[in-house]
Scaffold this motif. Structure first.
Motif, PDB file in Angstrom:
ATOM      1  N   LEU A 208     -49.338  77.195  29.277  1.00 54.63           N
ATOM      2  CA  LEU A 208     -48.460  76.371  28.457  1.00 54.63           C
ATOM      3  C   LEU A 208     -47.917  75.196  29.261  1.00 54.63           C
ATOM      4  CD1 LEU A 208     -46.528  79.109  26.488  1.00 54.63           C
ATOM      5  CD2 LEU A 208     -48.112  77.445  25.537  1.00 54.63           C
ATOM      6  N   ILE A 209     -47.559  75.454  30.524  1.00 57.43           N
ATOM      7  CA  ILE A 209     -47.082  74.375  31.401  1.00 57.43           C
ATOM      8  C   ILE A 209     -47.834  74.507  32.717  1.00 57.43           C
ATOM      9  CG2 ILE A 209     -45.082  73.267  32.465  1.00 57.43           C
ATOM     10  CD1 ILE A 209     -43.302  74.836  30.548  1.00 57.43           C
ATOM     11  N   GLU A 210     -48.875  73.714  32.904  1.00 55.27           N
ATOM     12  CA  GLU A 210     -49.628  73.783  34.159  1.00 55.27           C
ATOM     13  C   GLU A 210     -48.882  73.043  35.269  1.00 55.27           C
ATOM     14  OE1 GLU A 210     -51.963  73.042  31.475  1.00 55.27           O
ATOM     15  OE2 GLU A 210     -53.532  74.559  31.729  1.00 55.27           O
ATOM     16  N   GLU A 211     -49.338  73.304  36.520  1.00 48.54           N
ATOM     17  CA  GLU A 211     -48.619  72.721  37.648  1.00 48.54           C
ATOM     18  C   GLU A 211     -48.673  71.183  37.571  1.00 48.54           C
ATOM     19  OE1 GLU A 211     -50.266  71.106  40.248  1.00 48.54           O
ATOM     20  OE2 GLU A 211     -52.295  71.423  39.470  1.00 48.54           O
ATOM     21  N   PRO A 212     -47.539  70.552  37.850  1.00 43.47           N
ATOM     22  CA  PRO A 212     -47.447  69.099  37.694  1.00 43.47           C
ATOM     23  C   PRO A 212     -47.864  68.328  38.952  1.00 43.47           C
ATOM     24  CG  PRO A 212     -45.281  70.009  38.117  1.00 43.47           C
ATOM     25  CD  PRO A 212     -46.245  71.145  38.206  1.00 43.47           C
ATOM     26  N   ALA A 213     -48.130  69.018  40.060  1.00 44.63           N
ATOM     27  CA  ALA A 213     -48.325  68.332  41.336  1.00 44.63           C
ATOM     28  C   ALA A 213     -49.515  67.366  41.293  1.00 44.63           C
ATOM     29  CB  ALA A 213     -48.504  69.356  42.448  1.00 44.63           C
ATOM     30  N   SER A 214     -50.655  67.863  40.795  1.00 45.84           N
ATOM     31  CA  SER A 214     -51.845  67.011  40.824  1.00 45.84           C
ATOM     32  C   SER A 214     -51.690  65.809  39.899  1.00 45.84           C
ATOM     33  CB  SER A 214     -53.092  67.823  40.470  1.00 45.84           C
ATOM     34  OG  SER A 214     -52.874  68.544  39.288  1.00 45.84           O
ATOM     35  N   ARG A 215     -50.862  65.994  38.853  1.00 43.45           N
ATOM     36  CA  ARG A 215     -50.606  64.884  37.947  1.00 43.45           C
ATOM     37  C   ARG A 215     -49.838  63.782  38.656  1.00 43.45           C
ATOM     38  NH1 ARG A 215     -46.938  65.205  32.451  1.00 43.45           N
ATOM     39  NH2 ARG A 215     -47.550  63.204  31.585  1.00 43.45           N
ATOM     40  N   ILE A 216     -48.879  64.218  39.475  1.00 47.57           N
ATOM     41  CA  ILE A 216     -48.058  63.256  40.206  1.00 47.57           C
ATOM     42  C   ILE A 216     -48.898  62.550  41.274  1.00 47.57           C
ATOM     43  CG2 ILE A 216     -46.021  62.999  41.681  1.00 47.57           C
ATOM     44  CD1 ILE A 216     -45.520  63.740  38.692  1.00 47.57           C
ATOM     45  N   VAL A 217     -49.764  63.363  41.925  1.00 50.22           N
ATOM     46  CA  VAL A 217     -50.640  62.785  42.944  1.00 50.22           C
ATOM     47  C   VAL A 217     -51.514  61.702  42.313  1.00 50.22           C
ATOM     48  CG1 VAL A 217     -52.590  63.243  44.489  1.00 50.22           C
ATOM     49  CG2 VAL A 217     -50.652  64.828  44.401  1.00 50.22           C
ATOM     50  N   ARG A 218     -52.038  62.008  41.152  1.00 48.19           N
ATOM     51  CA  ARG A 218     -52.912  61.057  40.466  1.00 48.19           C
ATOM     52  C   ARG A 218     -52.169  59.788  40.043  1.00 48.19           C
ATOM     53  NH1 ARG A 218     -57.077  61.166  36.611  1.00 48.19           N
ATOM     54  NH2 ARG A 218     -55.671  61.675  34.916  1.00 48.19           N
ATOM     55  N   LEU A 219     -50.877  60.005  39.782  1.00 45.25           N
ATOM     56  CA  LEU A 219     -50.047  58.878  39.385  1.00 45.25           C
ATOM     57  C   LEU A 219     -50.006  57.818  40.474  1.00 45.25           C
ATOM     58  CD1 LEU A 219     -47.891  57.948  37.236  1.00 45.25           C
ATOM     59  CD2 LEU A 219     -46.204  59.045  38.691  1.00 45.25           C
ATOM     60  N   HIS A 220     -49.971  58.308  41.732  1.00 39.51           N
ATOM     61  CA  HIS A 220     -49.877  57.399  42.861  1.00 39.51           C
ATOM     62  C   HIS A 220     -51.231  57.023  43.424  1.00 39.51           C
ATOM     63  CE1 HIS A 220     -45.548  57.599  42.951  1.00 39.51           C
ATOM     64  NE2 HIS A 220     -45.669  58.889  42.683  1.00 39.51           N
ATOM     65  N   ALA A 221     -52.227  57.877  43.216  1.00 40.53           N
ATOM     66  CA  ALA A 221     -53.578  57.580  43.696  1.00 40.53           C
ATOM     67  C   ALA A 221     -54.560  57.844  42.559  1.00 40.53           C
ATOM     68  CB  ALA A 221     -53.906  58.449  44.903  1.00 40.53           C
ATOM     69  N   PRO A 222     -54.717  56.875  41.679  1.00 45.03           N
ATOM     70  CA  PRO A 222     -55.500  57.068  40.457  1.00 45.03           C
ATOM     71  C   PRO A 222     -56.951  57.468  40.720  1.00 45.03           C
ATOM     72  CG  PRO A 222     -54.275  55.021  40.378  1.00 45.03           C
ATOM     73  CD  PRO A 222     -54.184  55.520  41.779  1.00 45.03           C
ATOM     74  N   THR A 223     -57.439  57.269  41.949  1.00 43.04           N
ATOM     75  CA  THR A 223     -58.838  57.586  42.238  1.00 43.04           C
ATOM     76  C   THR A 223     -59.045  59.050  42.573  1.00 43.04           C
ATOM     77  OG1 THR A 223     -58.395  56.863  44.491  1.00 43.04           O
ATOM     78  CG2 THR A 223     -59.465  55.293  43.018  1.00 43.04           C
ATOM     79  N   ASN A 224     -57.948  59.754  42.779  1.00 46.60           N
ATOM     80  CA  ASN A 224     -58.042  61.172  43.126  1.00 46.60           C
ATOM     81  C   ASN A 224     -58.825  61.925  42.052  1.00 46.60           C
ATOM     82  OD1 ASN A 224     -57.398  63.967  43.577  1.00 46.60           O
ATOM     83  ND2 ASN A 224     -55.769  63.230  44.908  1.00 46.60           N
ATOM     84  N   THR A 225     -59.713  62.818  42.514  1.00 48.24           N
ATOM     85  CA  THR A 225     -60.633  63.442  41.562  1.00 48.24           C
ATOM     86  C   THR A 225     -60.144  64.780  40.991  1.00 48.24           C
ATOM     87  OG1 THR A 225     -61.775  64.306  43.494  1.00 48.24           O
ATOM     88  CG2 THR A 225     -62.763  62.394  42.379  1.00 48.24           C
ATOM     89  N   ILE A 226     -59.114  65.343  41.616  1.00 49.38           N
ATOM     90  CA  ILE A 226     -58.637  66.622  41.067  1.00 49.38           C
ATOM     91  C   ILE A 226     -57.957  66.360  39.718  1.00 49.38           C
ATOM     92  CG2 ILE A 226     -57.210  68.663  41.445  1.00 49.38           C
ATOM     93  CD1 ILE A 226     -57.183  67.791  44.451  1.00 49.38           C
ATOM     94  N   VAL A 227     -58.511  66.973  38.686  1.00 50.35           N
ATOM     95  CA  VAL A 227     -57.959  66.732  37.354  1.00 50.35           C
ATOM     96  C   VAL A 227     -57.449  68.047  36.780  1.00 50.35           C
ATOM     97  CG1 VAL A 227     -58.423  65.924  35.032  1.00 50.35           C
ATOM     98  CG2 VAL A 227     -59.568  64.847  36.984  1.00 50.35           C
ATOM     99  N   THR A 228     -56.189  68.075  36.441  1.00 49.04           N
ATOM    100  CA  THR A 228     -55.651  69.247  35.752  1.00 49.04           C
ATOM    101  C   THR A 228     -55.414  68.849  34.301  1.00 49.04           C
ATOM    102  OG1 THR A 228     -54.477  69.789  37.775  1.00 49.04           O
ATOM    103  CG2 THR A 228     -53.895  71.023  35.819  1.00 49.04           C
ATOM    104  N   ASP A 229     -55.905  69.727  33.419  1.00 48.07           N
ATOM    105  CA  ASP A 229     -55.669  69.447  32.011  1.00 48.07           C
ATOM    106  C   ASP A 229     -54.305  70.009  31.643  1.00 48.07           C
ATOM    107  OD1 ASP A 229     -55.772  68.863  29.402  1.00 48.07           O
ATOM    108  OD2 ASP A 229     -57.402  70.251  28.903  1.00 48.07           O
ATOM    109  N   TYR A 230     -53.305  69.136  31.744  1.00 55.70           N
ATOM    110  CA  TYR A 230     -51.938  69.605  31.520  1.00 55.70           C
ATOM    111  C   TYR A 230     -51.513  69.471  30.063  1.00 55.70           C
ATOM    112  CZ  TYR A 230     -51.339  64.594  31.911  1.00 55.70           C
ATOM    113  OH  TYR A 230     -51.472  63.255  31.732  1.00 55.70           O
ATOM    114  N   THR A 231     -52.376  68.945  29.225  1.00 50.65           N
ATOM    115  CA  THR A 231     -51.997  68.737  27.833  1.00 50.65           C
ATOM    116  C   THR A 231     -51.643  70.071  27.178  1.00 50.65           C
ATOM    117  OG1 THR A 231     -53.881  67.280  27.897  1.00 50.65           O
ATOM    118  CG2 THR A 231     -52.637  67.365  25.840  1.00 50.65           C
ATOM    119  N   LEU A 232     -50.638  70.022  26.316  1.00 50.33           N
ATOM    120  CA  LEU A 232     -50.275  71.214  25.562  1.00 50.33           C
ATOM    121  C   LEU A 232     -51.110  71.255  24.296  1.00 50.33           C
ATOM    122  CD1 LEU A 232     -48.319  73.625  25.130  1.00 50.33           C
ATOM    123  CD2 LEU A 232     -46.908  72.038  23.824  1.00 50.33           C
TER     124      LEU A 232
END
Lengths: 260, 300
Positions: A208-232
């Motif tokens: 229901l609420i996946e970890e937000p860390a990779s989302r934040i990382v991607r926010l600052h480094a858009p090229t980062n390839t780790i993708v978490t599907d955080y959508t509800l």
């Protein structure tokens, strides 16, 4: 004692408020200012608070487990039934108590998130859409803690003793991990394993609420390839809601079949 | 007469153990019933089944006219099972308030019932600070809150000191005198004998008697006698048709009657025979003796 725990579970979420306003200076070498990471701004803050505050659910979980354990050990459950309470009324009254707590807690988190977001988001960005975009995490939070407490209720009704009930929860958690690892590395691939594991009780709450860390990382480094599907997704809520129903229903069935 | 509880062939098995077998009896309004039996004879299991905490294996039971759900019927019943069960961290008053809520009765009853059992001045103390006797009295107050159609007590004096036992018995007698139907389970026979008009006797989960206490054993009672002229007395009793068994116990002669005979008539008769009695008591078998006679008959 249980009153203290309830207060703690209400107060602790406010610690995030403090954290958000904190600038930590590490011996003059560098300054850690969490607010610079944008995590306290809309819409990310919805994700951040709900994810972290959800960890405080353990306090109320202990209360739920001890509440039911005490009903058995004080034999007040037996006496209440003799006095004319039905087993259905008993389970529903405990469930009502849990729902009321979850609603109140959700409201608290909602208010905290609004406050943090308002203070940290640059004022030119505060519009109705930005503020409430991603606010579906609040709904996810509600279902997440409700499912967890319903599981606690079921485990306590099943195990009768509080300590054993906590053990049941712990063991189920471990079994889920082992089952997932087996599915993923021994029997199927990652996709199939995820597909099956999403129906496990603890995993369904986590999804229901996946970890937000990779989302934040991607926010600052858009090229980062780790993708978490955080959508509800709605089906994630449906699975959690299904577990809530099953836990409450089986608590009732178990109680009905049991001699006290 | 209004029926309060009906049991039809009620049975309960715990695995292979048959705790209660084919039990049938009815409870009528206005009587005081005792359920008797040694420990493990199925008394508590039977009460557990009709009180919605133990699931029956087979058979039927219904409260009142059988038109209401068991848990609703129980709102008109007052029951105490084994030891008193309350929330230890709540005061007596708050505990009773909860019972009022379950039974849909006014909280105004609480003070009234606490006064009946003499706990009014301690009503705000936490339950866990009570002595066992006080806990048991609180349990009785709780069972009386709804002015029940029937009061069910399971071993109400278990574990109490003599003073506590006396207090509980006085309360029970008071309640019985007001016409409340009572069902009292106990293995203490003299307790049942003192208050009950009807008994149900269980042994190994089976009913061996149910009915009035004084009709349990067909008996005319017996005389306890003492005299200087013992031999003369015994030979006279052996010739008299109204006496059956005659035995000597310690220094007393026990003569069992086979036909009705009053103590005064008997004394007159003895006097005419020139036998002067120094001790004459007419008695019926105590419940304990009757119980032993019944259980012996059953095991033969």
């Amino acid at each position: 004692m249980s009153k203290v725990l309830i207060y703690i579970s209400f107060i602790l979420p406010f610690s995030i408020l403090i954290l958000s306003s904190l600038k930590i200076n590490f011996f003059g070498y560098f300054t850690l200012d969490l607010s610079e990471t944008k995590i306290f701004e809309f819409p990310y803050i919805w994700h951040i608070t709900t994810y972290f505050v959800a960890y405080f659910k353990i306090f109320f979980a202990i209360i739920v487990v001890f509440m039911i354990g005490n009903e058995y050990s004080n034999r007040t459950l037996k006496q209440n039934l003799i006095d004319g309470l039905s087993k259905k009324e008993f389970v529903l009254s405990k469930f009502t108590f849990i729902i009321s707590y979850c609603l109140l807690m959700t409201l608290v988190v909602f208010i905290i998130t609004l406050i943090i977001g308002m203070f940290n988001t640059p004022s030119q960005d505060i519009y109705f859409d930005t503020v409430f975009s991603s606010s579906e995490f609040i709904v996810a939070y509600f279902f997440k803690i409700l499912a967890f407490f319903s599981f606690c209720l079921f485990a306590a009704v099943l195990a009768k003793r509080s300590v054993f009930a906590l053990a049941v929860l712990f063991i189920v958690n471990i079994i889920e991990w082992i089952a997932y690892l087996l599915l993923r590395f021994k029997f199927f691939d990652e996709q199939t394993a995820d597909g099956i594991a999403q129906f496990f009780p603890f995993t369904s709450m986590y999804n229901l609420i996946e970890e937000p860390a990779s989302r934040i990382v991607r926010l600052h480094a858009p090229t980062n390839t780790i993708v978490t599907d955080y959508t509800l997704y709605w089906h994630e809520i449906a699975i959690a809601a299904g577990w809530i129903f099953l836990f409450i229903f089986f608590s009732y069935r178990l109680l009905k079949r049991r001699d006290l | 007469m209004k029926t309060i509880l009906t049991l039809q062939n009620l049975s309960k098995n715990y695995g292979y153990v048959k705790a209660v077998q084919d039990l049938s009896f009815t409870i009528e309004k206005g009587n005081v019933y005792g359920i008797l039996g040694p420990n493990g004879s199925g008394k508590s299991t039977t009460l557990g089944m009709v009180l919605n905490v133990v699931n029956k294996t087979s058979g039927k039971f219904h409260w009142f006219d059988g038109n209401v759900a068991v848990h609703d019927a129980l709102k008109k019943v007052g029951a105490i099972i084994e030891r008193p069960n309350f929330y230890p961290y709540m005061s007596a008053y708050d505990n009773l308030k909860l019972v009022c809520k379950i039974k849909n009765v006014s909280v105004a009853k609480i003070d009234e019932k606490l006064a009946v059992v003499g706990l009014l001045e301690r009503k705000n103390s936490k339950f866990r600070t009570y002595s066992l006797g006080m806990k048991q009295r609180l349990a009785i107050a709780s069972a009386l809150l709804n002015d029940p159609e029937i009061l069910i007590l399971d071993e109400p004096t278990n574990g109490l000191d003599p003073q506590g036992i006396h207090q509980i018995r006085e309360i029970i007698k008071e309640i019985a005198a007001q016409g409340t139907t009572i069902l009292l389970a106990s293995h203490l026979l003299d307790e049942v004998e003192k208050v009950c008009s009807h008994v149900v006797i269980l042994r190994k989960g089976q009913k061996i008697y149910s009915g009035r206490v004084d009709e349990m054993v067909a008996s005319q009672g017996f005389f306890e006698l003492q005299t200087e002229k013992e031999d003369q007395l015994i030979s006279f009793l052996e010739q008299d048709a109204s006496f059956g068994t005659i035995k000597k116990e310690d220094d007393k002669i026990i003569a069992f009657l086979t036909a009705p005979l009053s103590a005064a008539d008997f004394n007159q008769k003895m006097f005419n025979q020139g036998i002067v009695l120094s001790h004459l008591v007419k008695r019926k078998e105590s419940l304990e003796e009757q119980f032993l006679i019944l259980t012996e008959n059953q095991s033969n």
